[in-house]
Design a protein around this motif. Structure first.
Motif, mmCIF file in Angstrom:
data_model
loop_
_atom_site.group_PDB
_atom_site.id
_atom_site.type_symbol
_atom_site.label_atom_id
_atom_site.label_comp_id
_atom_site.label_asym_id
_atom_site.label_seq_id
_atom_site.Cartn_x
_atom_site.Cartn_y
_atom_site.Cartn_z
ATOM 1 N N ALA A 9 4.994 10.768 -12.641
ATOM 2 C CA ALA A 9 5.246 10.579 -11.356
ATOM 3 C C ALA A 9 5.200 11.889 -10.839
ATOM 4 C CB ALA A 9 6.153 9.687 -11.119
ATOM 5 N N GLY A 10 4.848 12.301 -9.641
ATOM 6 C CA GLY A 10 4.680 13.403 -8.956
ATOM 7 C C GLY A 10 4.003 14.737 -9.565
ATOM 8 N N SER A 11 3.156 14.471 -10.447
ATOM 9 C CA SER A 11 2.524 15.464 -10.990
ATOM 10 C C SER A 11 1.184 15.774 -10.027
ATOM 11 C CB SER A 11 1.886 15.284 -12.329
ATOM 12 O OG SER A 11 1.020 13.731 -12.251
ATOM 13 N N GLY A 12 1.002 15.060 -8.906
ATOM 14 C CA GLY A 12 -0.123 15.123 -8.123
ATOM 15 C C GLY A 12 -1.295 14.462 -8.366
ATOM 16 N N LYS A 13 -1.380 13.495 -9.640
ATOM 17 C CA LYS A 13 -2.566 13.101 -10.115
ATOM 18 C C LYS A 13 -3.381 12.201 -9.071
ATOM 19 C CE LYS A 13 -0.278 9.365 -12.549
ATOM 20 N NZ LYS A 13 1.083 9.534 -12.098
ATOM 21 N N SER A 14 -2.278 11.196 -8.275
ATOM 22 C CA SER A 14 -3.093 10.237 -7.462
ATOM 23 C C SER A 14 -3.836 11.116 -6.062
ATOM 24 C CB SER A 14 -1.886 9.325 -6.908
ATOM 25 O OG SER A 14 -1.237 8.986 -7.989
ATOM 26 N N THR A 15 -3.329 12.158 -5.929
ATOM 27 C CA THR A 15 -3.619 12.803 -4.606
ATOM 28 C C THR A 15 -5.085 13.348 -4.963
ATOM 29 O OG1 THR A 15 -1.332 13.264 -3.807
ATOM 30 C CG2 THR A 15 -3.129 14.429 -2.923
ATOM 31 N N VAL A 16 -5.010 13.953 -6.017
ATOM 32 C CA VAL A 16 -6.275 14.548 -6.817
ATOM 33 C C VAL A 16 -7.368 13.609 -7.135
ATOM 34 C CG1 VAL A 16 -7.161 15.956 -8.526
ATOM 35 C CG2 VAL A 16 -4.942 16.804 -7.586
ATOM 36 N N ALA A 17 -6.773 12.497 -7.649
ATOM 37 C CA ALA A 17 -7.888 11.356 -8.072
ATOM 38 C C ALA A 17 -8.279 10.738 -6.959
ATOM 39 C CB ALA A 17 -7.183 10.346 -8.854
ATOM 40 N N LYS A 18 -7.369 10.495 -5.742
ATOM 41 C CA LYS A 18 -8.008 10.108 -4.567
ATOM 42 C C LYS A 18 -9.345 10.908 -3.846
ATOM 43 C CE LYS A 18 -4.256 7.798 -2.952
ATOM 44 N NZ LYS A 18 -3.283 7.604 -2.187
ATOM 45 N N PHE A 19 -8.933 12.099 -3.849
ATOM 46 C CA PHE A 19 -9.859 13.055 -3.348
ATOM 47 C C PHE A 19 -11.176 13.181 -3.865
ATOM 48 C CE2 PHE A 19 -11.482 17.169 -2.365
ATOM 49 C CZ PHE A 19 -11.206 17.367 -0.874
ATOM 50 N N ILE A 20 -10.911 13.373 -5.108
ATOM 51 C CA ILE A 20 -12.164 13.455 -6.060
ATOM 52 C C ILE A 20 -13.020 12.348 -6.036
ATOM 53 C CG2 ILE A 20 -12.777 13.640 -8.461
ATOM 54 C CD1 ILE A 20 -10.544 15.692 -8.430
ATOM 55 N N ALA A 21 -12.641 11.193 -6.031
ATOM 56 C CA ALA A 21 -13.269 9.941 -5.972
ATOM 57 C C ALA A 21 -13.856 9.792 -4.582
ATOM 58 C CB ALA A 21 -12.416 8.765 -6.163
ATOM 59 N N LYS A 22 -13.416 10.221 -3.513
ATOM 60 C CA LYS A 22 -14.014 10.297 -2.207
ATOM 61 C C LYS A 22 -15.240 11.472 -2.217
ATOM 62 C CE LYS A 22 -12.729 9.769 2.448
ATOM 63 N NZ LYS A 22 -11.468 10.268 3.402
ATOM 64 N N ARG A 23 -14.950 12.586 -2.874
ATOM 65 C CA ARG A 23 -15.853 13.600 -2.812
ATOM 66 C C ARG A 23 -17.060 13.177 -3.907
ATOM 67 N NH1 ARG A 23 -15.512 19.342 -3.255
ATOM 68 N NH2 ARG A 23 -13.996 19.629 -1.854
ATOM 69 N N LEU A 24 -16.795 12.538 -4.709
ATOM 70 C CA LEU A 24 -18.051 12.155 -5.765
ATOM 71 C C LEU A 24 -18.800 10.716 -5.329
ATOM 72 C CD1 LEU A 24 -16.280 12.789 -9.028
ATOM 73 C CD2 LEU A 24 -18.088 14.135 -7.911
ATOM 74 N N ASN A 25 -18.063 10.073 -4.373
ATOM 75 C CA ASN A 25 -18.408 8.763 -4.029
ATOM 76 C C ASN A 25 -18.274 7.681 -5.118
ATOM 77 O OD1 ASN A 25 -19.239 6.752 -2.039
ATOM 78 N ND2 ASN A 25 -21.182 7.276 -2.098
ATOM 79 N N TYR A 26 -17.306 8.057 -5.961
ATOM 80 C CA TYR A 26 -16.971 6.892 -7.192
ATOM 81 C C TYR A 26 -15.832 6.016 -6.505
ATOM 82 C CZ TYR A 26 -18.824 10.022 -10.857
ATOM 83 O OH TYR A 26 -19.852 10.565 -11.616
ATOM 84 N N ARG A 27 -15.457 5.097 -7.593
ATOM 85 C CA ARG A 27 -14.593 4.274 -7.385
ATOM 86 C C ARG A 27 -13.119 4.729 -7.619
ATOM 87 N NH1 ARG A 27 -14.234 -1.933 -9.078
ATOM 88 N NH2 ARG A 27 -12.846 -2.111 -7.450
ATOM 89 N N TYR A 28 -11.991 4.493 -6.927
ATOM 90 C CA TYR A 28 -10.803 4.983 -7.396
ATOM 91 C C TYR A 28 -10.015 4.052 -7.748
ATOM 92 C CZ TYR A 28 -5.850 6.336 -6.955
ATOM 93 O OH TYR A 28 -4.591 6.450 -7.088
ATOM 94 N N ILE A 29 -9.424 4.044 -8.927
ATOM 95 C CA ILE A 29 -8.541 3.066 -9.510
ATOM 96 C C ILE A 29 -7.078 3.329 -9.966
ATOM 97 C CG2 ILE A 29 -8.154 0.931 -11.174
ATOM 98 C CD1 ILE A 29 -10.390 0.432 -9.341
ATOM 99 N N ASP A 30 -6.100 3.039 -9.205
ATOM 100 C CA ASP A 30 -4.874 3.497 -9.245
ATOM 101 C C ASP A 30 -4.022 2.457 -10.291
ATOM 102 O OD1 ASP A 30 -1.898 3.699 -9.167
ATOM 103 O OD2 ASP A 30 -1.944 3.289 -6.910
#
Ligand code: DC
Length: 223
Positions: A9-30
């Motif tokens: 928790a707090g490592s920044g993974k969700s923020t990065v994952a969300k951003f990258i999914a948007k950039r690549l037009n991929y699905r994001y699953i938390d």
């Protein structure tokens, strides 16, 4: 491509994952929200979270859906939109409890594998690179000092005008880390082939740049 992003928790993974999914037009699953959904819905049903049989039975009939929305991804639990109700400390503590249970993990991991089957997904959690998708094309493991992660969480809560204490938050983060890293089933640890990123001293934009660099490199190799 399946991109796995794990870390505490707090490592920044969700923020990065969300951003990258948007950039690549991929699905994001938390996937953390799935463990939270189990805890939240079971508590609402008055199921004792330490009763593994009862929780195990509950999770078999639970329907968790991720729905795209202009306001951000929504999580539906048995048809009810639970998005705003999952991200608090009480549900977080419950999630850590159910995440240590075998049946819960078996069912959620199977659900996650089903979601990822069609590819083009960025999935974040604790065991994506080790258990859910051991063959993911790209795996990242993000980490940061507990103090720094605590500070990030503190600022996030302060922004919401909540009355919070930094020392308490750091202590809670250390406690949650301990539980996640030492549990018997799927403890939090980096996959051998994960790219490790220590985000302590980096701004989120710098971390995103590092991750995008690796993704572009991978794409070049694949072409
Ligand atoms: O990332 P989070 O705080 O929303 O996760 C909630 C809890 O679920 C946390 O204790 C870790 C656990 N979890 C897990 O065990 N495996 C995952 N893939 C995701 C979360």
């Amino acid at each position: 491509m399946i991109i796995a992003i794990d870390g505490p928790a707090g490592s920044g993974k969700s923020t990065v994952a969300k951003f990258i999914a948007k950039r690549l037009n991929y699905r994001y699953i938390d996937t953390g929200s799935m463990y939270r959904a189990v805890a939240w819905s079971a508590e609402k049903k008055d199921i004792d979270l330490s009763d593994e049989n009862a929780v195990g039975q509950w999770v078999t009939q639970l329907k968790i859906e991720f729905v795209a929305d202009p306001a951000g991804q929504q999580v539906k639990v048995n048809g009810e939109n639970a998005t705003g109700l999952l991200k608090n400390e009480v549900v977080g503590r419950g999630a850590a409890k159910v995440a240590a249970q075998k049946r819960v993990r078996e069912i959620l991991v199977a659900k996650q594998q089903e979601i990822g089957e069609s590819g083009n997904v960025v999935m974040d959690g604790r065991d994506i690179g080790t258990q859910v998708f051991p063959n993911a094309e790209l795996k990242f493991f993000m980490d940061a000092d507990a103090e720094e992660r605590g500070k990030r969480r503190y600022l996030e809560l302060k922004e919401k005008n909540l009355d919070v204490d930094l020392e308490n938050i750091i202590a809670e983060i250390k406690q949650r880390d301990h539980e996640d890293r030492t549990r018997a089933i799927s403890p939090l640890c980096p996959a051998e082939d994960a790219i490790k990123i220590d985000t302590t001293k980096f701004a989120i934009e710098e971390v995103i740049d590092k991750v995008m660099e690796q993704i572009n490199l991978k794409k070049e190799i694949q072409n």
